[in-house]
Motif scaffolding. Structure first.
Motif, PDB file in Angstrom:
ATOM      1  N   ILE A 219       5.735   2.593  -7.381  1.00 54.12           N
ATOM      2  CA  ILE A 219       4.764   3.691  -7.413  1.00 54.12           C
ATOM      3  C   ILE A 219       5.029   4.656  -8.574  1.00 54.12           C
ATOM      4  O   ILE A 219       4.087   5.184  -9.181  1.00 54.12           O
ATOM      5  N   HIS A 223       2.316   5.553 -11.534  1.00 47.72           N
ATOM      6  CA  HIS A 223       1.888   6.904 -11.913  1.00 47.72           C
ATOM      7  C   HIS A 223       2.217   7.197 -13.375  1.00 47.72           C
ATOM      8  O   HIS A 223       1.426   7.813 -14.096  1.00 47.72           O
ATOM      9  N   GLY A 228      -2.979   3.792 -11.823  1.00 50.24           N
ATOM     10  CA  GLY A 228      -3.551   3.966 -10.490  1.00 50.24           C
ATOM     11  C   GLY A 228      -4.977   3.463 -10.368  1.00 50.24           C
ATOM     12  O   GLY A 228      -5.335   2.781  -9.395  1.00 50.24           O
ATOM     13  N   GLN A 232      -6.256   0.460  -8.140  1.00 46.81           N
ATOM     14  CA  GLN A 232      -7.297   0.690  -7.140  1.00 46.81           C
ATOM     15  C   GLN A 232      -8.408  -0.347  -7.278  1.00 46.81           C
ATOM     16  O   GLN A 232      -8.947  -0.846  -6.277  1.00 46.81           O
TER      17      GLN A 232
END
Length: 593
Positions: A219, A223, A228, A232
């Protein structure tokens, strides 16, 4: 019939056979469940007969056989009570069988996962493997439980109602039985179409789990690189496909129940009309009570078909999930240790290592290590350097036998490592990697991971040698501080210090240090290097390093390029040769300046 349909049927049949293998150890419990199911069905099927007799006790105004009504009502209450107890016990046994089978399957899958070669693990998404062991087994359990609780009683109810209906009116029963196969045909046709969709659904679910796991473990990188939105989009794409497959699978399978229910309602209507004509034909043909019983049986006869077709939806999903678990279980395990494999203890290993004409490649079309020869004496410090992708980590994998050589041999103390058990070979090495790994648990448990019997004093001593003691004492609960997944909030350097302490506690005869200090600050690295120097005294050590300043004291430096050792010697000797090592060293020195 298309090849896809044939393959789906064969796969479904093979999966079902393998499920029965898991059921076999619990066959006595299954038999008891079947007996209780039979008891439940028999009692439930006797009730319509008693109701019909009760109706026939009412002949007309002032012509009611109250004693007969009372007797039948009492018998009905007794049958209902006993049937309810039998059904409760049957459900309890079915739950026990199901959860034991699921436990066995999950244990076998996890155990098999431990024995799979790293070449397979490296090719798979960890999230997909997780999905197979956890989610797919859970999906299988839901379908199996529903099958146990409804399939047994459903089949027995169908057989029982036929027998009871034959005692009332064989001709009308024959009509019902003749029309039944059409209901089966409808269910079979629709279930065949839905099975493929459930396969696609399970695969997409594993893919989604894999992506989610991948994003969560990385993660910070996601970032940091602003990935992201792309992540997505990938998630939305897979999720959209999963939703589409789930919708199609559920839609197709949901057609089964209303279709068969509609068809069975037509049968019920036909039986009602035929029964009424039979009852009106005159006394002795079919009484009103018998007609009532027959209609009740017709409804009970149709009900299992509706329930079984409802089970088909879940059972198809269950089979697809079980197939994915079996696919994992079918993967070939790593080559087993020989029957008479050598099992030297760590204390017996002296530490001489030799590689003779070793060749290895991850893919046959892309050769990596070719004709590699090396002789290492006990206690020597061997440094391995070279550009990225030259085969340094691959060599470590071969020494630890995470991968087997394609040809040639590797020996430890004149023992071919393939003649040793993997456990004894790996117990002879202490390994500190660049990528740290800590389990969820206390710091004490993590340090003692390779030596669970170590005392607290030994754990503290190892932590002090690794220069981890000071930061551990600053934590809220010291050595009893519970770490989250992969070290929780600890810095990368702190996690590396714990990994180093873990090795210092095991006292192995050989060491592998693969960029072990890459995440540690310069001052701490100096202290760690001193600790390593003490630990490496008398131990054969393989040191993979990019920073050449850390390996000046090595007894032998191997310079690798494209899978081959192109230079070897001490630090001074290699500098004198003015070769590839000299260029690497000077380039780092100039960068440092």
């Amino acid at each position: 019939m298309s090849n896809t349909t044939k393959n789906n049927k064969k796969e479904s049949s093979d999966t079902l056979k393998r499920i029965f293998q898991y059921i076999r150890p619990y066959r006595f419990s299954v038999l008891l469940s079947l007996l209780l199911a039979a008891l439940t069905v028999v009692f439930s099927l006797m009730i319509p007969i008693l109701i019909g007799k009760g109706i026939d006790c009412i002949l007309g105004p002032g012509q009611v056989d109250f004693s007969g009504l009372k007797r039948n009502a009492l018998l009905i209450l007794i049958l209902v009570a006993i049937g309810a107890c039998a059904q409760w016990l049957m459900n309890h046994i079915n739950n026990t069988i199901t959860y034991h089978i699921v436990k066995d399957m999950r244990v076998k899958a996890f155990s098999h996962l431990q024995r799979l070669p790293l070449s397979y693990i490296d090719r798979q998404q960890s999230g997909d493997l997780l999905s197979r062991v956890v989610t797919d087994v859970e999906q299988f359990s839901d379908g199996l439980l529903m099958g146990f609780t409804q399939l047994f009683t459903g089949v027995l109810t169908i057989i029982g109602t036929i027998l009871f209906m034959l005692t009332i009116s064989p001709w009308i029963t024959l009509v019902v039985v003749v029309l039944t196969p059409f209901s089966f045909s409808i269910a079979k046709f629709i279930s065949g179409k839905s099975y493929h969709m459930f396969q696609m659904q399970s695969a997409a679910r594993g893919e989604l789990t894999g992506l989610t796991n991948e994003m969560m473990t990385g993660i910070r990188v996601v970032h940091a690189f602003g990935y992201g939105d792309t992540a997505q989009e990938q998630f939305d794409d897979i999720n959209l496909r999963l939703s589409a497959y789930s919708l199609q699978a559920t839609f197709l399978s949901s057609l089964t129940n209303p279709s068969t229910r509609f068809y069975n309602s037509l049968i019920y209507a036909g039986v009602t009309i035929a029964g009424c004509f039979a009852a009106l034909a005159g006394p002795g043909v079919l009484s009103i009570g018998q007609l009532s019983s027959f209609l009740s049986y017709t409804n009970q006869y149709a009900k299992p078909f509706n329930e079984i077709t409802g089970v088909i939806t879940e059972f198809q999903n269950s089979l697809a999930s079980a197939a994915r678990v079996f696919e994992l279980l079918d993967q070939l395990e790593e080559t087993p240790d020989p029957d008479q494999a050598l099992t030297p203890s760590a204390d017996e290993i002296k530490g001489s290592v030799s590689l003779s004409h070793v060749e290895f490649s991850y893919h046959p079309e892309n050769p990596l290590i070719q004709d590699l020869n090396l002789a290492v004496q006990p206690g020597q410090r061997i440094a391995i350097v070279g550009p990225t992708g030259c085969g340094k980590t691959t060599l470590i994998n071969l020494l630890m036998r995470f991968y087997d050589v394609n040809s040639g041999s590797i020996q430890v103390d004149d023992m071919e490592i393939r003649s040793m058990t993997r456990e004894s070979l790996r117990a002879g090495y202490g390994m500190v990697l660049q990528d740290t790994w800590l389990k969820s648990g206390t710091i004490r448990e993590n340090i003692a991971y390779g030596n669970p019997e170590a005392s607290m004093d030994e754990i503290i001593e190892a932590a002090k040698k690794a220069h981890a003691h000071s930061f551990i004492k600053r934590l809220p609960k010291g050595y009893d501080t519970v770490l989250g997944e992969d070290g929780g909030s600890l810095s990368q350097g702190q996690k590396q210090l714990l990994c180093i302490a873990r090795i210092m506690l095991t006292h192995p005869p050989m060491l592998i240090l693969d960029e072990a200090t890459s995440s540690i600050d310069t001052m701490t690295e100096i202290r760690i290097q001193k600790a390593f120097s003490e630990m490496m005294q008398g131990r054969t050590s393989f040191i993979v390093a990019h920073r050449l300043s850390t390996i000046k004291e090595a007894d032998l430096i191997l310079v690798m390029k494209d899978g081959n050792i192109i230079e070897q010697g001490t630090h001074e000797e290699l500098l004198t040769q003015q070769g590839f090592y000299s260029q690497l060293y000077k380039s780092q020195f100039s960068e440092a300046s």
